[in-house]
Design a protein around this motif. Sequence first.
Motif: not given
Length: 64
Positions: A1-18, A57-63
């Motif tokens: 599993m790969k992970e990357i820390t992202v800002p809240p705005v990116i996390a929200k957009l990815i969550l919405r459109f993923n 305090p922190e959001f990440q994307l995990w692949w």
Amino acid sequence: MKEITVPPVIAKLILRFNTSDNLIVMCRGYNEDDKNFTELVYEDDKDLDFYDKEDYPEFQLWWK
């Protein structure tokens, strides 16, 4: 599993459109768990205050 820390705005957009099952939006601080990350699900978490640094305090994307 790969992970990357992202800002809240990116996390929200990815969550919405993923649409991929291989990309997961994760949040540290969810349900007062400051140590572990919790998977976010759009239908359950769309109203989450992504900009509340104290509670989330922190959001990440995990692949997979």
